[in-house]
Design a protein around this motif. Structure first.
Motif, mmCIF file in Angstrom:
data_model
loop_
_atom_site.group_PDB
_atom_site.id
_atom_site.type_symbol
_atom_site.label_atom_id
_atom_site.label_comp_id
_atom_site.label_asym_id
_atom_site.label_seq_id
_atom_site.Cartn_x
_atom_site.Cartn_y
_atom_site.Cartn_z
ATOM 1 N N ARG A 198 0.828 -1.209 0.000
ATOM 2 C CA ARG A 198 0.000 0.000 0.000
ATOM 3 C C ARG A 198 0.856 1.250 0.000
ATOM 4 O O ARG A 198 1.621 1.484 -0.902
ATOM 5 C CB ARG A 198 -0.939 -0.033 1.194
ATOM 6 C CG ARG A 198 -2.107 -0.957 0.901
ATOM 7 C CD ARG A 198 -3.185 -0.806 1.914
ATOM 8 N NE ARG A 198 -3.349 -2.067 2.653
ATOM 9 C CZ ARG A 198 -4.115 -2.168 3.707
ATOM 10 N NH1 ARG A 198 -4.760 -1.137 4.174
ATOM 11 N NH2 ARG A 198 -4.239 -3.326 4.312
ATOM 12 N N GLN A 199 0.746 2.069 1.038
ATOM 13 C CA GLN A 199 1.450 3.348 0.983
ATOM 14 C C GLN A 199 2.801 3.304 1.681
ATOM 15 O O GLN A 199 3.318 4.332 2.061
ATOM 16 C CB GLN A 199 0.601 4.432 1.645
ATOM 17 C CG GLN A 199 -0.736 4.619 0.997
ATOM 18 C CD GLN A 199 -0.643 5.256 -0.362
ATOM 19 O OE1 GLN A 199 0.436 5.345 -0.933
ATOM 20 N NE2 GLN A 199 -1.774 5.698 -0.878
ATOM 21 N N GLU A 204 11.245 8.497 -2.015
ATOM 22 C CA GLU A 204 11.520 8.821 -3.412
ATOM 23 C C GLU A 204 10.738 7.933 -4.364
ATOM 24 O O GLU A 204 10.620 8.235 -5.540
ATOM 25 C CB GLU A 204 13.022 8.741 -3.713
ATOM 26 C CG GLU A 204 13.585 7.330 -3.703
ATOM 27 C CD GLU A 204 14.108 6.952 -2.326
ATOM 28 O OE1 GLU A 204 13.615 7.524 -1.327
ATOM 29 O OE2 GLU A 204 15.013 6.107 -2.256
ATOM 30 N N ASP A 205 10.201 6.853 -3.836
ATOM 31 C CA ASP A 205 9.405 5.998 -4.693
ATOM 32 C C ASP A 205 7.926 6.353 -4.621
ATOM 33 O O ASP A 205 7.108 5.793 -5.315
ATOM 34 C CB ASP A 205 9.547 4.524 -4.265
ATOM 35 C CG ASP A 205 10.892 3.979 -4.694
ATOM 36 O OD1 ASP A 205 11.534 4.655 -5.510
ATOM 37 O OD2 ASP A 205 11.281 2.918 -4.200
ATOM 38 N N ASP A 207 5.916 8.716 -5.555
ATOM 39 C CA ASP A 207 5.084 9.058 -6.705
ATOM 40 C C ASP A 207 5.038 7.935 -7.724
ATOM 41 O O ASP A 207 4.296 7.992 -8.673
ATOM 42 C CB ASP A 207 5.578 10.349 -7.375
ATOM 43 C CG ASP A 207 6.988 10.192 -7.890
ATOM 44 O OD1 ASP A 207 7.674 9.275 -7.400
ATOM 45 O OD2 ASP A 207 7.402 10.969 -8.755
ATOM 46 N N GLU A 208 5.837 6.920 -7.465
ATOM 47 C CA GLU A 208 5.783 5.800 -8.385
ATOM 48 C C GLU A 208 4.385 5.201 -8.382
ATOM 49 O O GLU A 208 3.911 4.688 -9.378
ATOM 50 C CB GLU A 208 6.791 4.741 -7.953
ATOM 51 C CG GLU A 208 6.954 3.640 -8.951
ATOM 52 C CD GLU A 208 8.208 2.852 -8.675
ATOM 53 O OE1 GLU A 208 8.089 1.672 -8.362
ATOM 54 O OE2 GLU A 208 9.314 3.429 -8.748
ATOM 55 N N VAL A 209 3.732 5.285 -7.266
ATOM 56 C CA VAL A 209 2.384 4.756 -7.224
ATOM 57 C C VAL A 209 1.366 5.886 -7.275
ATOM 58 O O VAL A 209 0.344 5.784 -7.934
ATOM 59 C CB VAL A 209 2.176 3.942 -5.935
ATOM 60 C CG1 VAL A 209 0.722 3.527 -5.837
ATOM 61 C CG2 VAL A 209 3.060 2.729 -5.958
ATOM 62 N N ASP A 210 1.712 7.003 -6.621
ATOM 63 C CA ASP A 210 0.698 8.045 -6.514
ATOM 64 C C ASP A 210 0.422 8.740 -7.834
ATOM 65 O O ASP A 210 -0.701 9.142 -8.101
ATOM 66 C CB ASP A 210 1.150 9.106 -5.490
ATOM 67 C CG ASP A 210 0.921 8.578 -4.105
ATOM 68 O OD1 ASP A 210 0.275 7.521 -4.014
ATOM 69 O OD2 ASP A 210 1.381 9.202 -3.152
ATOM 70 N N VAL A 212 0.071 7.721 -10.674
ATOM 71 C CA VAL A 212 -0.494 6.933 -11.754
ATOM 72 C C VAL A 212 -1.962 6.655 -11.541
ATOM 73 O O VAL A 212 -2.318 5.658 -10.961
ATOM 74 C CB VAL A 212 0.241 5.581 -11.852
ATOM 75 C CG1 VAL A 212 -0.169 4.886 -13.122
ATOM 76 C CG2 VAL A 212 1.733 5.807 -11.840
ATOM 77 N N ALA A 217 1.111 9.725 -16.535
ATOM 78 C CA ALA A 217 1.438 10.503 -15.359
ATOM 79 C C ALA A 217 1.365 12.002 -15.632
ATOM 80 O O ALA A 217 0.785 12.752 -14.867
ATOM 81 C CB ALA A 217 2.832 10.137 -14.894
ATOM 82 N N ASP A 218 1.953 12.419 -16.739
ATOM 83 C CA ASP A 218 1.900 13.851 -17.008
ATOM 84 C C ASP A 218 0.652 14.142 -17.815
ATOM 85 O O ASP A 218 0.452 13.623 -18.891
ATOM 86 C CB ASP A 218 3.152 14.300 -17.752
ATOM 87 C CG ASP A 218 3.560 13.275 -18.781
ATOM 88 O OD1 ASP A 218 4.427 13.552 -19.575
ATOM 89 O OD2 ASP A 218 2.942 12.186 -18.768
#
Lengths: 266, 490
Positions: A198-199, A204-205, A207-210, A212, A217-218
């Protein structure tokens, strides 16, 4: 079952063995039936333990002491304890009691009975007759083919419990399959970590999940599309369709809901 | 016991690569993570070299359990080539969506390890492990877009049906073992030949084993997962499932059907033939009505599985069967090669269009010719080839099937050929519909520029060239008489 009973009789001619066979067989079948009919999932898990134990007993009557002990240690012990832990940790509410449609239940019973009947019919016929490859009347052993040896013969004199036999087989012919199962277990572990994480990522990782939400992503392109008056994502995926005879009009689903909803579940 | 490590070198290289990828993912941070992709690519190239070196030899190891002959090498090269293409089309897609990159490539490589095992396995246990090694990573990869409920739903569907099929297959295998007393495929063939071959229990268990493969190749009663799973999965994963995983299913089916169950070919042959008819007809009829390109490709891949099943319908046993079976296997192998080339290509174009915009319905392909002539050309070539148009490899693939039917013409063969032709015509309708949208329709205004990137363009160009070159010179890959050596075993 009759086949097994016959095997037990033929094997030793020992009444205690036959008696044990019937006890374990009835226990195994009964607990299996109870397992799928119990509505409380904890009870069902306990029935599964009983089932594993009685199958371990059946192995014992088949002269596979080693396999029987492994069955108890690994399945009835380790794996079921893990199951129970998971069930306990997730908690069992009354809402979770398993229910099923009455029609589905009737159909399931009918289908099961049909399958069991067909199997019994098929088993009792040929597999116990001389036509069976390793039936009671099978010839001793053709030279370049597999032989119909009993377990005791395969084990050899010095290996009454079959430990050496299992080891020899597993680390010669089945080495590759054995090593591959290790890879398979690694995959399962990694898969479980990915899907259940989960969270708890390192910063640093994060936003790898958030970053998307299912779409890129952009969001410039998505925004450009929205401005152009196009449906941002025309996903005609129709996930719920069962593709029975075609789904001419794929539904537009809601965009997958807020990510948090999805994440908070479970 | 001596282990022939050369024979399993490709698998070893891929395993090491997979573990390296996983470790590299730990070490790399942020954007650098995407460089696990070329690492995986390097490993794949090394595995290809190791596989090519095996061509022409016949190696048997682990008892009689693992056989590397030309049949297996050809399949392994097909899988590794597909892996290379999928790695190329994954790079930017996966890097941009920022999935779990290291894990994704690890799972992808593991899944392909399972595929490499499939055509070499000569034992039910090995086949089952290989099948699971293909499936289990795929279950996870389909569900990787965790924030997207579609992805989760499709992963769950795929998982539940996959597990059911695996359970049925295991049940069948256990009964086959109980009957034959061995899990060795050649041994099974020896045990079930003769009078015992028509025992209902045995035939039932054979059917159960075939069900497991039927699921893998999404043949019709077991195809329900395919469209939902393809559209919910990350697109490179959908390409992998549609091509490589399906080819692996067919490889396993060839091995188990033509080696172990050859003595009962008179039973499963017609059955798979009927399945082929059902599969292609249902797949094509539903594909006609799709508006989403991925779902269209999914149903088209179901239909293609039907075509590939046709040669299985020709299988028979007894005197003179070897010729027919050899021709059938040859047709299957050739069709699979052609199918891989054109279908990976079609998915590559779909990825290029969907990337960054999420557009995937067929209407979104309007005016693609103006936006990106290369992609439009590619899509046209691939779809025409899937349909079986002249000058593309698709025509020869269908021709190979007809050729297999013509080896020994029977009424059933003619019926199958009839269905093949009628279905090809139906399929052309929906393939051409997409092509028309690409070339004739006006592009809606305001669409962003398409930037497929180097890798994707390269894949599209290479596969397009492959489709056309094989379409003109099919002899480049049809000449593998040594491939069908496995028939003799049956």
């Amino acid at each position: 079952m009759m086949l097994l009973a016959q095997a037990a009789e033929a094997g030793a001619g020992n009444t205690a063995e036959v008696l044990l066979f019937w006890v374990f067989a009835v226990l195994a079948l009964g607990s299996a039936l109870a397992l799928i009919t119990m509505r409380n999932i904890v009870h069902a898990a306990l029935m599964l333990v009983l089932n594993f134990l009685s199958i371990a007993g059946l192995y014992l009557t088949l002269e596979s002491a080693f396999l029987s002990i492994i069955q108890v240690l690994v399945y009835a012990g380790a794996i079921m304890v893990l199951f129970l832990f998971v069930i306990m940790l997730l908690g069992v509410d009354n809402d979770d009691l398993l229910t099923s449609e009455p029609t589905a239940r009737v159909l399931a019973v009918a289908g099961g009975a049909l399958l069991a009947g067909a199997l019994l019919f098929a088993f009792v016929g040929p597999a116990t007759s001389p036509a069976s490859v390793c039936g009671p009347d099978a010839p001793a052993a053709a030279p370049d083919q597999f032989d119909c040896r009993g377990l005791a013969e395969a084990y050899g004199e010095d290996d009454p419990s079959g430990v050496a036999f299992v080891g020899r087989t597993m680390f010669t012919r089945y080495t590759y399959a054995f090593e591959l199962s290790a890879l398979l277990l690694t995959v399962a572990t990694i898969g479980a970590v990915i899907l259940a994480r989960r969270q708890d990522l390192a910063p640093e990782d994060e936003d790898e999940v958030d970053g998307v939400p299912g779409a890129p992503a952009d969001g410039d392109d998505a925004a450009a599309l929205a401005r152009a008056g196009l449906p941002a994502t025309e996903r005609a995926e129709g996930g719920e369709h069962h593709a029975e005879v075609g789904d001419p009009e794929p539904e537009d689903h809601e965009p997958s809901g807020s990510p948090d909803d999805h994440e908070r579940r479970g | 016991m001596q282990i022939d490590f050369i024979a399993i070198l490709p698998e070893i290289i891929l395993t090491v690569t997979a573990l390296l990828v996983l470790a590299a993912d730990l070490a790399l941070r942020g954007d650098a993570k995407q460089f696990v992709n070329p690492l995986a690519g390097l490993g794949t190239v090394a595995a290809i070299i190791a596989t090519v070196a095996l061509w022409g030899s016949e190696r048997v190891t682990f008892g009689t359990m693992y056989v590397v002959d030309d049949f297996a090498v050809l399949f392994k090269l097909l899988f590794l080539g597909t892996l290379l293409a999928i790695l190329a089309i994954s790079w930017r897609y996966i890097a941009e969506h920022r999935f779990f990159q290291g894990e994704y490539y690890f799972l992808l490589l593991t899944s392909f390890i399972g595929m490499l095992l499939m055509p070499s396995s000569r034992d039910l246990i090995m086949l089952f492990i290989a099948l699971e090694t293909v499936s289990v990573p795929a279950f996870v990869m389909v569900g990787m877009r965790k924030r997207d409920l579609y992805s989760s739903e499709s992963a769950l569907k795929f998982f539940l049906l996959g597990v059911l099929a695996a359970a049925l297959m295991l049940f069948g295998m256990s009964m086959v073992y109980g009957f034959a007393g061995t899990t060795d495929l050649v041994g099974i063939a020896a045990a079930i030949s003769g009078e015992t071959a028509s025992v209902p229990l045995l035939l039932g268990s054979v059917m159960l084993v075939l069900v497991g493969f039927g699921f893998k190749i999404s043949a019709v009663p077991f195809h329900f997962w395919a469209p939902d799973t393809y559209s919910g999965a990350p697109m490179p994963v959908a390409a992998m499932l549609a091509v490589a995983s399906k080819a692996a299913g067919f490889a396993g089916l060839v091995v188990v059907a033509f080696i172990a169950f050859e003595p009962v070919a008179d039973v499963w042959g017609p059955m798979l033939g009927v399945l082929a008819v059902l599969t292609m007809t249902v797949g094509n009829l539903i594909a006609l009505q799709q508006r989403d390109l991925i779902r269209l490709l999914a149903y088209s891949s179901v239909a293609q599985a039907g075509y590939i099943l046709i040669p299985f319908g020709l299988a028979r046993t007894g005197p003179g069967a070897a010729v027919v079976n050899a021709a059938a296997i040859e047709a299957v192998v050739f069709y699979l090669i052609a199918y891989a080339v054109m279908n990976v290509g079609a998915f590559a174009v779909a990825i290029a269009v969907e990337r960054r915009t999420g557009l995937r319905s067929i209407a979104d392909y309007a005016g693609l010719s103006g936006r990106s002539p290369l992609l439009a050309m590619g899509m046209t070539v691939f779809l025409l080839s899937l349909g079986g148009a002249p000058l593309t490899v698709g025509l020869w693939a269908k021709f190979a099937i007809l050729e297999a039917i013509a080896v020994d013409i029977t009424l059933f063969g003619i019926v199958l050929a009839g269905f093949l032709v009628v279905n090809s015509v139906i399929a052309f309708f929906y393939y051409l519909k997409v092509v028309r949208t690409v070339w004739m329709d006006e592009a809606p205004a305001g669409l962003p520029q398409l930037q497929p990137g180097f890798n994707l363009s390269a894949v599209v160009v290479v596969l397009m060239v492959g489709t056309l070159v094989l379409g003109v010179l099919p002899g480049l890959v049809t000449d593998f008489s040594s491939v069908i050596s496995i028939v003799a075993a049956g």
